[in-house]
Design a protein around this motif. Structure first.
Motif, short mmCIF file in Angstrom:
data_model
loop_
_atom_site.label_atom_id
_atom_site.label_comp_id
_atom_site.label_asym_id
_atom_site.label_seq_id
_atom_site.Cartn_x
_atom_site.Cartn_y
_atom_site.Cartn_z
N CYS A 185 -25.60 3.99 -81.59
CA CYS A 185 -25.46 3.39 -82.93
C CYS A 185 -24.04 3.41 -83.48
O CYS A 185 -23.83 3.06 -84.64
N LYS B 106 -26.77 7.54 -91.76
CA LYS B 106 -27.81 6.53 -92.02
C LYS B 106 -27.93 5.44 -90.95
O LYS B 106 -29.03 4.94 -90.71
N LEU C 62 -30.85 5.72 -88.57
CA LEU C 62 -32.22 5.45 -88.98
C LEU C 62 -32.79 4.21 -88.29
O LEU C 62 -34.00 4.02 -88.23
N SER C 63 -31.91 3.36 -87.77
CA SER C 63 -32.37 2.16 -87.05
C SER C 63 -32.44 2.39 -85.55
O SER C 63 -32.81 1.49 -84.80
N SER C 64 -32.10 3.60 -85.10
CA SER C 64 -32.15 3.90 -83.67
C SER C 64 -33.60 4.03 -83.21
O SER C 64 -34.51 4.30 -84.00
N LYS C 65 -33.81 3.86 -81.93
CA LYS C 65 -35.15 3.92 -81.37
C LYS C 65 -35.79 5.28 -81.58
O LYS C 65 -37.00 5.41 -81.78
N SER C 66 -34.97 6.33 -81.58
CA SER C 66 -35.49 7.69 -81.72
C SER C 66 -35.98 8.00 -83.13
O SER C 66 -36.89 8.80 -83.31
N LEU C 67 -35.37 7.35 -84.15
CA LEU C 67 -35.67 7.73 -85.52
C LEU C 67 -36.35 6.65 -86.37
O LEU C 67 -36.93 6.97 -87.40
N LYS C 68 -36.27 5.39 -85.96
CA LYS C 68 -36.66 4.32 -86.87
C LYS C 68 -38.11 4.37 -87.33
O LYS C 68 -38.42 3.97 -88.45
N ASN C 69 -39.02 4.87 -86.48
CA ASN C 69 -40.41 4.95 -86.92
C ASN C 69 -40.75 6.29 -87.57
O ASN C 69 -41.91 6.60 -87.82
N VAL D 129 -38.74 7.29 -90.34
CA VAL D 129 -38.10 7.22 -91.66
C VAL D 129 -39.15 7.15 -92.76
O VAL D 129 -40.10 6.38 -92.68
#
Length: 281
Positions: free
Chosen positions: A195, A244, A247-254, A256
């Motif tokens: 990211c 921030k 937050l759109s990364s594959k690891s975190l986006k779902n 948030v």
């Protein structure tokens, strides 16, 4: 220290030291050293039979997010952690010259502690909030006791940490850099898009984040470290929000939670952190 840039680190040597300079260790010295070593032993506590794993068995884990330092911990607390969705399943207590943890398990991100959380809806997702300093001689213990409790098959690790911008090596003046900013360092097995820009040579990372990344490199675990370079040491809104983009990364986006709620929690954390700092000044 983790670099993966190929530097050769020469270990210190005592060759050439005169025998006269050596002092014999007394029985009292050995006892003091033994007691100090015992005091520096890391203690890890895990919930018996945590969801998804029989008692005493390593936890199955698909994603493991490790936040090191107050600002990285506050980022997870503000934007990811929700008491209704996560539960505490473990803790690490340790003692060193910079950290003396207590027996409490319900603590603020500003406290010196290391807590582990499990996502209730998906027990294979784990978070670690590490606000305490893990000394160099304690890092191997930490890795063995934490990763020894987690299955390595199918595991992916994301590490968040902060670092003084003065440590960033560049041909430009650090005074002109748009601080804070993110840099990434990853293992060979991590194939996803990062990211932010990758950390350039000859920069290195240090302490527990470096130890975790190096461990993953050795065990061929896909892992990425996102390091935020900042000129502010204490809890800071700008530094926290620098994370921030993750937050759109594959690891975190779902993972948030509601952004408006996150803003409220962030303000509360900063207010509490200021009070906490004032008490101990």
């Amino acid at each position: 220290m983790a670099t993966f840039f190929g530097e050769v680190v020469i270990a210190p040597s005592r060759a050439g030291v005169d025998d006269e300079e050596e002092t014999e260790e007394t029985v009292e010295d050995r006892e003091i050293r033994r007691e100090l070593q015992e005091k520096r032993e890391i203690a890890a506590f895990w919930t018996p039979g945590a969801a998804g794993s029989p008692a005493e068995e390593p936890l199955p884990c698909s994603r493991f997010v490790v936040a090191v330092g107050h600002n990285a911990v506050a980022f997870l607390s503000s934007f990811i952690l929700d008491s209704l969705c996560w539960k505490v399943i473990g803790a690490v207590k340790l003692w060193n010259e910079w950290c003396q943890t207590t027996d409490a398990t319900s603590v603020l991100p500003t406290d010196s502690f290391c807590l582990f959380y499990q996502l209730i809806s998906d027990p294979t997702v784990l978070l670690c909030q590490c606000s305490c300093y893990v000394a160099e001689d304690q890092q191997f213990q930490w890795l063995e006791k934490v990763f020894g409790h987690i299955r390595k098959e199918g595991l992916q690790v994301t590490i968040l940490s902060t670092c003084p911008v003065a440590e960033y090596k560049t041909q430009e003046s650090t005074l002109t850099l748009p601080s804070p900013f993110l840099k990434a360092l990853k293992t060979k097995e991590f194939k996803e898009e990062v990211c932010c820009p990758l950390l350039e040579q000859p920069n290195i990372v240090r302490d527990l984040p470096a130890a975790v990344l190096s461990y993953c490199q050795v065990w061929q675990i896909p892992a990425v470290l996102y390091q935020c370079y900042t000129d502010i040491i204490k809890l800071d809104t700008v530094t926290i929000e620098a994370f921030k983009p993750l937050l759109s990364s594959k690891s975190l986006k779902n993972l948030v939670k509601d952004v408006s709620e996150s803003t409220k929690i962030l303000k509360k954390l900063l207010t509490t952190g200021e009070t906490h700092n004032n008490i101990y000044i």
